[in-house]
Write an enzyme that holds these catalytic residues in place. Structure first.
Site, PDB file in Angstrom:
ATOM      1  N   HIS A  29       0.839  -1.209   0.000  1.00 48.67           N
ATOM      2  CA  HIS A  29       0.000   0.000   0.000  1.00 48.67           C
ATOM      3  C   HIS A  29       0.871   1.255   0.000  1.00 48.67           C
ATOM      4  O   HIS A  29       0.463   2.301   0.477  1.00 48.67           O
ATOM      5  CB  HIS A  29      -0.985   0.001   1.176  1.00 48.67           C
ATOM      6  CG  HIS A  29      -2.032  -1.074   1.016  1.00 48.67           C
ATOM      7  ND1 HIS A  29      -3.195  -0.879   0.325  1.00 48.67           N
ATOM      8  CD2 HIS A  29      -2.050  -2.368   1.419  1.00 48.67           C
ATOM      9  CE1 HIS A  29      -3.905  -2.000   0.323  1.00 48.67           C
ATOM     10  NE2 HIS A  29      -3.229  -2.924   0.977  1.00 48.67           N
ATOM     11  N   THR A  30       2.061   1.128  -0.525  1.00 51.34           N
ATOM     12  CA  THR A  30       2.944   2.284  -0.681  1.00 51.34           C
ATOM     13  C   THR A  30       2.903   2.816  -2.115  1.00 51.34           C
ATOM     14  O   THR A  30       3.241   3.972  -2.346  1.00 51.34           O
ATOM     15  CB  THR A  30       4.402   1.918  -0.328  1.00 51.34           C
ATOM     16  OG1 THR A  30       4.716   0.686  -0.991  1.00 51.34           O
ATOM     17  CG2 THR A  30       4.581   1.728   1.166  1.00 51.34           C
ATOM     18  N   ASP A  31       2.504   1.955  -3.081  1.00 49.43           N
ATOM     19  CA  ASP A  31       2.650   2.402  -4.486  1.00 49.43           C
ATOM     20  C   ASP A  31       1.740   3.568  -4.838  1.00 49.43           C
ATOM     21  O   ASP A  31       2.145   4.486  -5.547  1.00 49.43           O
ATOM     22  CB  ASP A  31       2.532   1.244  -5.490  1.00 49.43           C
ATOM     23  CG  ASP A  31       1.201   0.512  -5.484  1.00 49.43           C
ATOM     24  OD1 ASP A  31       0.350   0.781  -4.607  1.00 49.43           O
ATOM     25  OD2 ASP A  31       1.007  -0.350  -6.376  1.00 49.43           O
ATOM     26  N   LEU A 118      -1.826 -12.541  -5.705  1.00 50.83           N
ATOM     27  CA  LEU A 118      -0.571 -12.725  -6.433  1.00 50.83           C
ATOM     28  C   LEU A 118      -0.651 -12.133  -7.839  1.00 50.83           C
ATOM     29  O   LEU A 118       0.113 -12.499  -8.726  1.00 50.83           O
ATOM     30  CB  LEU A 118      -0.200 -14.208  -6.482  1.00 50.83           C
ATOM     31  CG  LEU A 118      -0.074 -14.845  -5.087  1.00 50.83           C
ATOM     32  CD1 LEU A 118       0.137 -16.350  -5.200  1.00 50.83           C
ATOM     33  CD2 LEU A 118       1.069 -14.212  -4.295  1.00 50.83           C
ATOM     34  N   ASP A 165       1.958  -3.916  -9.436  1.00 55.44           N
ATOM     35  CA  ASP A 165       1.724  -5.240  -9.995  1.00 55.44           C
ATOM     36  C   ASP A 165       2.083  -5.297 -11.484  1.00 55.44           C
ATOM     37  O   ASP A 165       2.707  -6.257 -11.948  1.00 55.44           O
ATOM     38  CB  ASP A 165       0.261  -5.649  -9.807  1.00 55.44           C
ATOM     39  CG  ASP A 165      -0.135  -5.671  -8.338  1.00 55.44           C
ATOM     40  OD1 ASP A 165       0.764  -5.634  -7.485  1.00 55.44           O
ATOM     41  OD2 ASP A 165      -1.347  -5.730  -8.057  1.00 55.44           O
TER      42      ASP A 165
HETATM   43  C1  GLA Z   1      -2.835  -4.458  -4.938  1.00 52.68           C
HETATM   44  C2  GLA Z   1      -2.653  -3.313  -5.947  1.00 52.68           C
HETATM   45  C3  GLA Z   1      -1.236  -2.747  -5.902  1.00 52.68           C
HETATM   46  C4  GLA Z   1      -0.812  -2.428  -4.483  1.00 52.68           C
HETATM   47  C5  GLA Z   1      -1.109  -3.604  -3.540  1.00 52.68           C
HETATM   48  C6  GLA Z   1      -0.834  -3.269  -2.109  1.00 52.68           C
HETATM   49  O1  GLA Z   1      -2.061  -5.552  -5.325  1.00 52.68           O
HETATM   50  O2  GLA Z   1      -2.929  -3.769  -7.257  1.00 52.68           O
HETATM   51  O3  GLA Z   1      -1.164  -1.610  -6.727  1.00 52.68           O
HETATM   52  O4  GLA Z   1      -1.414  -1.243  -4.035  1.00 52.68           O
HETATM   53  O5  GLA Z   1      -2.457  -4.024  -3.651  1.00 52.68           O
HETATM   54  O6  GLA Z   1       0.523  -3.097  -1.896  1.00 52.68           O
END
Ligand code: GLA
Length: 364
Positions: A29-31, A118, A165
């Site tokens: 949850h940093t992106d 995933l 991702d």
């Molecule tokens: C999901 C989102 C990513 C990221 C993660 C948490 O996978 O698609 O963009 O925010 O949650 O790190």
């Protein structure tokens, strides 16, 4: 037996492309806060076979839904189906903007369980994007492909995700972790310990409110940043923790997770470079506690997997990986122990949660 491409469409595919799922080692949850992430590619893949057509029609079929016939749509008017095909529709939608003029036939197969945290969806987008890039000779590099895939997901599918991702599925490999600064999209490959002793366990828990909860967390982070007078939580650091603590609840806890998590990504990169796996493991556990208590995205069955890992010999550390609300954990283990550790974690967790947890990596 699943029908082949020729069974479905009467001829062979022109191209076959694949993309891996990803496991995020740390940086959760940093992106969408312009921060740091550290994902790696999984040995599990999504494969797309594709043949261009002369007309604007698209036909899509997935081995996951074998009983269904191929779905069709036209690139001249791309509408939502509100199912998995929206990813292919979304990608066609962004590529039409970039000059795509012809339709195509697609057959998808995947080794990734959907909802396991995933990135089966980003793997599908990137595999389909690679297939279309090759079939239509599009000049798109791997970073641009990740950006287009994200645009499909946020702009068409309607999931307000960050860029991790798609970047991971497009650029990561299994022998290294991809250290990404999501603000600049600068990335660097950090070698993983030899033998890649990563263990991935799917809790089997699927939360039904994932996208709503995700959006809420995103909004809370944006509100925390606004209250702190910055454009994103990337602009604040652990030096600002007292200002963060004085924010209203739960914005204080949300911001604290993001700021400490960014610091943990940097510390993990340093520890991996120094070969200090004990420190990496400590950071994994600390990240999990932060996601559980401050960001509140874990679930009891996932917590129980991480708790079980703490008492198993040969495990350096474990944490929830991905967006949360169910999904999978990632653990770092001693080289020779990952298989035994995986079984032991599941056996221990099953006493309290006789659910469907199973080891996904290393693959049986
Ligand atoms: C999901 C989102 C990513 C990221 C993660 C948490 O996978 O698609 O963009 O925010 O949650 O790190």
């Amino acid at each position: 037996m699943a029908p082949t491409f020729a069974d479905l469409y009467g001829g062979p595919p022109a191209v076959t492309a694949a993309a891996p799922g990803r496991v995020n080692l740390i940086g959760e949850h940093t992106d969408y806060n312009d921060g740091f992430v550290l994902p790696a590619a999984l040995p599990l893949k999504t494969t797309v076979e594709l043949a261009p057509r002369e007309d604007p029609m698209v036909r899509v079929w997935s081995a996951e839904f074998q009983e269904q016939r191929p779905q069709t749509f036209s690139i001249d008017r791309i509408v939502h189906a509100h199912d998995w095909t929206d990813y292919v529709r979304g990608l066609a939608w962004v590529l039409v903007e970039r000059g795509l003029q012809r339709g195509f036939d697609v057959r998808v197969s995947s080794q990734m369980p959907a909802g396991s945290g995933l990135s089966s969806s980003a793997a599908l987008l990137i595999a389909a994007g690679r297939a279309m890039r090759a079939a239509f000779k599009l000049s798109i590099d791997d970073v641009q492909l990740a950006q287009l895939a994200r645009q499909a997901e946020t702009g068409f599918v309607g999931a307000p995700v960050g860029i991790m991702d798609q970047m991971a599925c497009s650029l990561a490999d299994e022998s290294s972790a991809l250290f990404i600064d999501t603000r600049s999209l600068h990335y660097e490959r950090i070698a993983l310990p030899l033998g890649s002793p990563l263990l991935v366990i799917d809790s089997g828990v699927r939360h039904s409110h994932v996208s709503g909860e995700y959006r809420t967390r995103r909004d809370e982070c944006a509100r925390a940043a606004a209250a702190l007078g910055v454009s994103s939580l990337r602009e604040v650091s652990e030096d600002d923790l007292s200002a963060i603590d004085s924010l209203s609840k739960p914005l204080n806890r949300r911001a604290r997770h993001v700021v400490t998590e960014d610091a943990r990504v940097l510390a993990t990169v340093a520890a991996l470079r120094a070969g200090d796996l004990i420190e990496v493991g400590r950071l994994f556990y600390a990240s999990h506690v932060s996601m559980r208590d401050d960001f509140e995205v874990s679930t009891p069955a996932v917590d129980a997997l991480v708790e079980a890992a703490r008492s198993i010999r040969g495990v350096y550390g474990a944490r929830l990986t991905g967006g949360g609300f169910g999904g999978s954990i990632v653990a770092l283990t001693e080289h020779s122990r990952s298989i035994a550790a995986g079984d032991a974690i599941i056996n221990r967790q099953k006493r309290r949660f006789p659910s469907q947890a199973r080891v996904l990596v290393p693959a049986a």
